[in-house]
Design an enzyme around this catalytic site. Structure first.
Site, PDB file in Angstrom:
ATOM      1  N   LYS A  44      34.826  20.889  19.589  1.00 51.54           N
ATOM      2  CA  LYS A  44      36.269  20.380  18.959  1.00 51.54           C
ATOM      3  C   LYS A  44      36.241  19.104  19.194  1.00 51.54           C
ATOM      4  CE  LYS A  44      38.743  21.787  23.334  1.00 51.54           C
ATOM      5  NZ  LYS A  44      39.359  22.875  24.018  1.00 51.54           N
ATOM      6  N   ARG A 139      50.288  28.905  26.676  1.00 51.02           N
ATOM      7  CA  ARG A 139      50.030  28.177  25.398  1.00 51.02           C
ATOM      8  C   ARG A 139      49.941  29.067  24.108  1.00 51.02           C
ATOM      9  NH1 ARG A 139      45.166  23.770  25.607  1.00 51.02           N
ATOM     10  NH2 ARG A 139      43.791  25.653  25.148  1.00 51.02           N
ATOM     11  N   TYR A 271      45.147 -10.580  32.791  1.00 54.16           N
ATOM     12  CA  TYR A 271      46.590 -10.252  32.519  1.00 54.16           C
ATOM     13  C   TYR A 271      47.431  -9.674  33.979  1.00 54.16           C
ATOM     14  CZ  TYR A 271      45.775 -10.682  27.531  1.00 54.16           C
ATOM     15  OH  TYR A 271      45.780 -10.948  26.224  1.00 54.16           O
ATOM     16  N   MET A 319      42.199  -5.724  25.957  1.00 55.33           N
ATOM     17  CA  MET A 319      41.929  -4.908  24.592  1.00 55.33           C
ATOM     18  C   MET A 319      40.676  -4.902  24.152  1.00 55.33           C
ATOM     19  SD  MET A 319      43.561  -5.490  20.759  1.00 55.33           S
ATOM     20  CE  MET A 319      45.178  -5.260  21.180  1.00 55.33           C
TER      21      MET A 319
HETATM   22  C1  LIG Z   1      38.686  23.511  24.987  1.00 53.00           C
HETATM   23  C2  LIG Z   1      38.390  25.147  25.136  1.00 53.00           C
HETATM   24  C3  LIG Z   1      37.282  25.516  25.618  1.00 53.00           C
HETATM   25  C4  LIG Z   1      36.295  24.578  26.306  1.00 53.00           C
HETATM   26  O1  LIG Z   1      37.017  24.031  27.522  1.00 53.00           O
HETATM   27  P1  LIG Z   1      36.007  23.317  28.569  1.00 53.00           P
HETATM   28  O2  LIG Z   1      37.002  23.109  29.689  1.00 53.00           O
HETATM   29  O3  LIG Z   1      35.613  22.157  28.034  1.00 53.00           O
HETATM   30  O4  LIG Z   1      34.942  23.861  28.918  1.00 53.00           O
HETATM   31  C5  LIG Z   1      37.192  26.959  25.564  1.00 53.00           C
HETATM   32  N1  LIG Z   1      38.151  27.932  25.194  1.00 53.00           N
HETATM   33  C6  LIG Z   1      39.328  27.228  24.564  1.00 53.00           C
HETATM   34  C7  LIG Z   1      40.193  28.128  23.755  1.00 53.00           C
HETATM   35  C8  LIG Z   1      39.590  25.758  24.535  1.00 53.00           C
HETATM   36  O5  LIG Z   1      40.607  25.451  24.072  1.00 53.00           O
END
Ligand SMILES: *Cc1c(COP(=O)(O)O)cnc(C)c1O
Length: 376
Positions: A44, A139, A271, A319
């Site tokens: 992802k 969630r 800065y 930046m």
């Molecule tokens: C992102 C995610 C993972 C992988 O998580 P990691 O901590 O990067 O291994 C697995 N399952 C779901 C549902 C996720 O959203």
């Protein structure tokens, strides 16, 4: 010529990390005589910033790929991936089911709205689904008391020819630390009691590495794990490095010194004048700032490597530039190589810690203006 900053992605590191996780799972399975779990490599967020096409290439030995953006799923197919593709959030609206159908995507089903959309869809083939339990993270997923009914509804849709395999899935909130996974595992076991058909998937990276036996939680199978971050060579843990698992950083963020300042004692750097020199200092100015995705909260002391020598960031990250202490590298001048993180530099997790965040965020946040090099 562009500015001298690049993110270099090593395909062989991706391969190596997948093989390392594979061995870890095989070893855990051998202890109990279980069939080793299959791997959904999680790609992802543009493969945690590494690029979908590079991930498809680096993870060609995975059993499946998982993400949540439908466009990324399509990119996997277009890159030639013919294996299973899991949408971790399933689909969002009825029109998405055309894409699910056309590209043969496996869907997480976490809501009754999704079940209703499936029931109403006209599809050319059955959809494989993973019915998700909310085992305590609150969630996504069906509440434990609603799970049996949701799963039974999916079973009906299966008998009607709409669904293919109907699996069980949950996600851990605390596999990387206290209180661990025991409570969620128990909730999962209770809510899925009596179910044994179809695939099962519970583990992210932290659970895969720390509790590999949970890869086989849930009756029946096949069992699948869903590692993400560890496959990129970063750690899901605060207190254990990726290197200690034999993982290699897949992304290396590099730049160069573009200017050097000789700063007398008592002067301020950058800065907000957050850092003052205590003696005459050589300060290197690096072509890398928060507009490149380097965290602005990485203050004085953040590790960085110049010409192979570990040193520190001083003052605020701006930046387009940041400043580093050249005292440990007196020979380094303009053009000296700087490793912000990755191979030959600090780990992304060490930089993240100094900035009060996690490696995940830094990897995902590398800005589009940073040129990406692919290494075999
Ligand atoms: C992102 C995610 C993972 C992988 O998580 P990691 O901590 O990067 O291994 C697995 N399952 C779901 C549902 C996720 O959203």
């Amino acid at each position: 010529m562009p500015r001298p900053i690049t993110a270099s992605i090593s395909i062989s590191a991706l391969r190596h990390n997948l093989a390392t996780v594979r061995r870890h799972l095989d070893h855990a399975a051998a202890l109990t005589g279980a069939t080793p779990a299959s791997i959904w490599a999680v790609i992802k967020a543009n493969a945690y910033g590494h690029g979908i096409e590079r991930a498809v290439s680096g993870f060609s030995a995975a059993q499946g790929l998982a993400m949540l953006d439908l466009d990324e799923a399509v990119r996997c197919r277009e890159a030639g991936w013919g294996g299973p593709v899991l949408l971790l959030e399933g689909f969002f609206q009825p029109a998405d089911l055309d894409i699910v159908d056309r590209y043969h995507l496996t869907c997480t089903v976490h809501s009754s709205e999704q079940l209703a959309m499936l029931a109403a869809a006209r599809l050319s083939r059955r959809v494989d689904v993973m019915v998700k339990l909310n085992s305590g993270m609150n969630r996504l997923g069906f509440a434990p008391e609603d799970y049996a009914q949701a799963h039974a509804r999916a079973g009906q849709l299966q008998r009607q020819g709409i669904l293919g395999s109907v699996g069980r899935m949950t996600h851990f909130a605390c596999a990387d630390g206290a209180p661990g996974v025991a409570d969620q595992l128990e909730t999962f076991a209770r809510a899925t009691e009596g179910l044994s058909d179809g695939p099962v998937s519970v583990c992210n990276s932290a659970a895969t590495l720390r509790y590999p036996e949970t890869a086989h939680a849930g009756a029946g199978g096949p069992h699948w794990v869903r590692p993400g971050i560890c496959l990129y060579g970063a750690s899901p843990f605060d207190d254990v490095s990726a290197a200690s698992y034999g993982l290699r950083p897949a992304m290396s963020l590099r730049s160069e010194i573009i200017a050097v300042q000789q700063v007398p004692a008592g002067q301020a750097i950058g800065y907000g004048a957050t850092f003052r020199t205590e003696q005459l200092m050589r300060i290197g100015v690096v072509a890398c700032g928060y507009a490149d995705g380097y965290p602005r909260h990485a203050g004085t002391g953040t590790p960085v490597t110049v010409a192979g020598v570990p040193t520190r960031v001083v003052g605020r990250v701006s930046m387009d530039m940041l400043m580093v202490d050249l005292a440990p590298v007196p020979a380094a001048g303009v053009g000296a190589p700087v490793a912000l993180w990755g191979e030959g530099g600090p780990s992304v997790d060490d930089v993240a810690r100094a900035a009060g965040t996690i490696g995940y965020e830094l990897l995902c946040a590398v800005a589009p203006r940073v040129p990406v090099l692919t290494r075999p």
